[in-house]
Design an enzyme around this catalytic site. Sequence first.
Site, PDB file in Angstrom:
ATOM      1  N   ASP A 182     -89.109  10.197  24.060  1.00 23.82           N
ATOM      2  CA  ASP A 182     -89.051  11.541  23.485  1.00 23.82           C
ATOM      3  C   ASP A 182     -87.968  11.659  22.395  1.00 23.82           C
ATOM      4  O   ASP A 182     -87.721  12.743  21.878  1.00 23.82           O
ATOM      5  CB  ASP A 182     -88.836  12.574  24.597  1.00 23.82           C
ATOM      6  CG  ASP A 182     -89.473  13.921  24.283  1.00 23.82           C
ATOM      7  OD1 ASP A 182     -90.338  13.967  23.396  1.00 23.82           O
ATOM      8  OD2 ASP A 182     -89.097  14.916  24.931  1.00 23.82           O
ATOM      9  N   LYS A 192     -91.623  17.933  35.068  1.00 23.54           N
ATOM     10  CA  LYS A 192     -92.904  17.284  34.785  1.00 23.54           C
ATOM     11  C   LYS A 192     -93.436  16.608  36.038  1.00 23.54           C
ATOM     12  O   LYS A 192     -92.654  16.214  36.898  1.00 23.54           O
ATOM     13  CB  LYS A 192     -92.708  16.207  33.710  1.00 23.54           C
ATOM     14  CG  LYS A 192     -92.550  16.718  32.317  1.00 23.54           C
ATOM     15  CD  LYS A 192     -92.401  15.553  31.346  1.00 23.54           C
ATOM     16  CE  LYS A 192     -92.193  16.055  29.924  1.00 23.54           C
ATOM     17  NZ  LYS A 192     -93.337  16.786  29.373  1.00 23.54           N
ATOM     18  N   GLU A 195     -88.725  21.982  25.332  1.00 21.08           N
ATOM     19  CA  GLU A 195     -87.323  21.883  24.912  1.00 21.08           C
ATOM     20  C   GLU A 195     -87.162  21.364  23.489  1.00 21.08           C
ATOM     21  O   GLU A 195     -86.136  21.613  22.858  1.00 21.08           O
ATOM     22  CB  GLU A 195     -86.553  20.969  25.883  1.00 21.08           C
ATOM     23  CG  GLU A 195     -86.630  19.457  25.595  1.00 21.08           C
ATOM     24  CD  GLU A 195     -88.033  18.892  25.689  1.00 21.08           C
ATOM     25  OE1 GLU A 195     -88.885  19.526  26.356  1.00 21.08           O
ATOM     26  OE2 GLU A 195     -88.303  17.826  25.098  1.00 21.08           O
ATOM     27  N   ASP A 226     -89.655  22.886  29.808  1.00 21.12           N
ATOM     28  CA  ASP A 226     -90.239  21.646  29.291  1.00 21.12           C
ATOM     29  C   ASP A 226     -90.600  21.769  27.809  1.00 21.12           C
ATOM     30  O   ASP A 226     -90.904  20.781  27.158  1.00 21.12           O
ATOM     31  CB  ASP A 226     -91.463  21.265  30.130  1.00 21.12           C
ATOM     32  CG  ASP A 226     -91.873  19.813  29.919  1.00 21.12           C
ATOM     33  OD1 ASP A 226     -91.086  19.054  29.312  1.00 21.12           O
ATOM     34  OD2 ASP A 226     -92.979  19.441  30.371  1.00 21.12           O
ATOM     35  N   ASP A 274     -86.875  13.230  28.727  1.00 17.67           N
ATOM     36  CA  ASP A 274     -87.406  14.573  28.964  1.00 17.67           C
ATOM     37  C   ASP A 274     -88.059  14.640  30.340  1.00 17.67           C
ATOM     38  O   ASP A 274     -89.208  14.254  30.515  1.00 17.67           O
ATOM     39  CB  ASP A 274     -88.426  14.931  27.875  1.00 17.67           C
ATOM     40  CG  ASP A 274     -89.031  16.315  28.077  1.00 17.67           C
ATOM     41  OD1 ASP A 274     -88.491  17.085  28.902  1.00 17.67           O
ATOM     42  OD2 ASP A 274     -90.029  16.619  27.394  1.00 17.67           O
ATOM     43  N   ARG A 316     -88.592  22.165  20.661  1.00 18.93           N
ATOM     44  CA  ARG A 316     -88.440  23.245  19.673  1.00 18.93           C
ATOM     45  C   ARG A 316     -87.074  23.923  19.806  1.00 18.93           C
ATOM     46  O   ARG A 316     -86.542  24.447  18.831  1.00 18.93           O
ATOM     47  CB  ARG A 316     -89.604  24.239  19.827  1.00 18.93           C
ATOM     48  CG  ARG A 316     -89.650  24.950  21.152  1.00 18.93           C
ATOM     49  CD  ARG A 316     -91.027  25.535  21.478  1.00 18.93           C
ATOM     50  NE  ARG A 316     -91.954  24.508  21.977  1.00 18.93           N
ATOM     51  CZ  ARG A 316     -93.216  24.741  22.300  1.00 18.93           C
ATOM     52  NH1 ARG A 316     -93.721  25.953  22.185  1.00 18.93           N
ATOM     53  NH2 ARG A 316     -93.979  23.761  22.754  1.00 18.93           N
TER      54      ARG A 316
HETATM   55  N1  BES Z   1     -91.937  15.699  24.975  1.00 22.84           N
HETATM   56  C1  BES Z   1     -92.946  16.595  25.387  1.00 22.84           C
HETATM   57  C2  BES Z   1     -94.236  16.397  24.627  1.00 22.84           C
HETATM   58  C3  BES Z   1     -95.094  15.242  25.052  1.00 22.84           C
HETATM   59  C4  BES Z   1     -95.805  15.261  26.232  1.00 22.84           C
HETATM   60  C5  BES Z   1     -95.235  14.168  24.218  1.00 22.84           C
HETATM   61  C6  BES Z   1     -96.616  14.196  26.566  1.00 22.84           C
HETATM   62  C7  BES Z   1     -96.056  13.112  24.549  1.00 22.84           C
HETATM   63  C8  BES Z   1     -96.750  13.124  25.727  1.00 22.84           C
HETATM   64  C9  BES Z   1     -92.492  18.032  25.157  1.00 22.84           C
HETATM   65  O1  BES Z   1     -91.149  18.256  25.323  1.00 22.84           O
HETATM   66  C10 BES Z   1     -93.192  18.856  26.183  1.00 22.84           C
HETATM   67  O2  BES Z   1     -92.943  18.666  27.329  1.00 22.84           O
HETATM   68  N2  BES Z   1     -94.065  19.740  25.726  1.00 22.84           N
HETATM   69  C11 BES Z   1     -94.822  20.552  26.605  1.00 22.84           C
HETATM   70  C12 BES Z   1     -94.873  21.943  26.024  1.00 22.84           C
HETATM   71  C13 BES Z   1     -95.450  22.953  26.956  1.00 22.84           C
HETATM   72  C14 BES Z   1     -94.527  23.197  28.111  1.00 22.84           C
HETATM   73  C15 BES Z   1     -95.681  24.224  26.184  1.00 22.84           C
HETATM   74  C16 BES Z   1     -96.217  19.956  26.741  1.00 22.84           C
HETATM   75  O3  BES Z   1     -96.743  19.466  25.740  1.00 22.84           O
HETATM   76  O4  BES Z   1     -96.736  19.942  27.838  1.00 22.84           O
HETATM   77 ZN    ZN Z   2     -89.940  16.682  25.001  1.00 18.52          ZN
HETATM   78 MN    MN Z   3     -90.659  18.675  27.331  1.00 17.05          MN
END
Ligand code: BES
Ligand code: ZN
Ligand code: MN
Length: 495
Positions: free
Chosen positions: A293, A282, A354, A352, A275, A356
């Site tokens: 991920d 990111k 993604e 990001d 991811d 869901r």
């Molecule tokens: N895979 C990430 C979630 C994540 C982030 C898990 C850091 C463990 C550590 C997910 O896909 C993601 O990027 N989520 C975003 C959502 C946001 C853009 C609403 C997040 O948590 O920043």
């Molecule tokens: Zn993710």
């Molecule tokens: Mn993500």
Amino acid sequence: MRYKLVKHSKLEDIDTDCLVIPVKGAQDRWKKRNSVVKKLDSITQGMVMKALEQGDLPAKSGKTLMLPLPAGMKARRLLLVYAGSKETLGQKEASRMLKGTASRLKEMSARNVTLLWADLKIDERPVDWLIQRTVSAIEEVTYQFDNYKSKASKPVALETVSIIPSTKSTLPQKALKEAVALAEGMKLSKDLGNLPGNECTPAFLAAKATELAKEYPDLTVKVMNESEMKKLGMGSLLSVAAGSQEPARLIVFEYRKGKKTARPTILVGKGITFDSGGISLKPGARMDEMKFDMCGAATVFGVFLAVLKLKPSMNLVGIVAASENMPDGKATKPGDVVTSMSGKTIEILNTDAEGRLVLCDALTYARRFNPEYVIDVATLTGACVVALGAHASGLYANDDELADKLLAAGEYSNDKAWRMPLWDEYQQQIDSKVADVANVGGAGAGSVTAACFLERFAKDFRWAHMDIAGSAWSSTRKRSTGRPVGLLYQFLLNG
Ligand code: BES
Ligand code: ZN
Ligand code: MN
């Protein structure tokens, strides 16, 4: 590791490289009570009490004292392990005791050990629990992942662990079988999680699943490619894969050894094999951890392997949504609108978010199995890590009974979850000005709004969502934990 249950025999006759003996109860009673310690002391002509009296075993659960070549015994070593000042151990104390024992055994050159657990009593937990925790503690500390080092680390000498669970003649073989099956499942889950993203791609996961189906006749696996998913209308899932050179896969596992009429439980796993965030890229720091991920997918693999080893009577379906999330000229952009398999349109405000997007189509697909329960498992939000850290997975559910069952299974297996709210008030945060729903909920309650998004696709069945962003891997050790395979396996066994 091999595990055996053995019957109690005379202390001096136990033939083993290392005999492990818990020392518990009030210190001033160690000698007076007709306990194992007393017997040991007389066999060894006072060596054991002398060592204890000079304070060589610190009175802290899990601390150990090794006595090599004890006189009068067949055992080559005695390992005393402190197990608390009470006769009955608390669960936490017991876990600490097991962890301390396992760590010490790992460092030893003994190839076989015998654990004398016969007079261990744990608060509100049956002997089955003790066996399961023992196996998992040893598996935890002896796990190694060094496939990518040109020089492998020193192998663990330990090969066989014998457990003496009670003085009774019937041995709890079923509990051991369950624990060993779980250990195999956890190991697979950890291994997959730890693989680098360039190896563990959606195609790799699909091949792994196919391989499992070849090895285990009880498992059938169906792998869908992008054109098949397109035909099904999985526009949301495919929008995540759009920027990647690695095509997405939908992997469907089926295990049907239950009654024909029994509706299956379905496990859905987020399998983002890397991811990057996509166009909503990111930041660089710790981006490497986004190879983890796919730990939701790894959980599905792990639970299936444990079940395939144990062969319980149940119907279980697994759905893994596997994709990369990458930036590219063809990648999905913020502001794009896609149509999910359910027909609902989604405004993608942040590429990001993604997880869901792949899960919602997998949830819609789950409907066709007429499920009893659907449980999705996903490293879904950084916000969940902020809320709960590493100790608990976030649990959401549209059904209280299902939630309670999962929470109880987590307590029992030391793989805890904590329930979070899914109140209607949060839903408005993901209303879109353009489409039916937005894929992000703005500031506040990020883990909750992600769950609210999924809930909109889980209206037709009893559903739970586990946000494992904090529990699935350790950032400090950069290692997968194998969680929540233990919780889900226990949930399935509890029925
Ligand atoms: N895979 C990430 C979630 C994540 C982030 C898990 C850091 C463990 C550590 C997910 O896909 C993601 O990027 N989520 C975003 C959502 C946001 C853009 C609403 C997040 O948590 O920043
Ligand atoms: Zn993710
Ligand atoms: Mn993500």
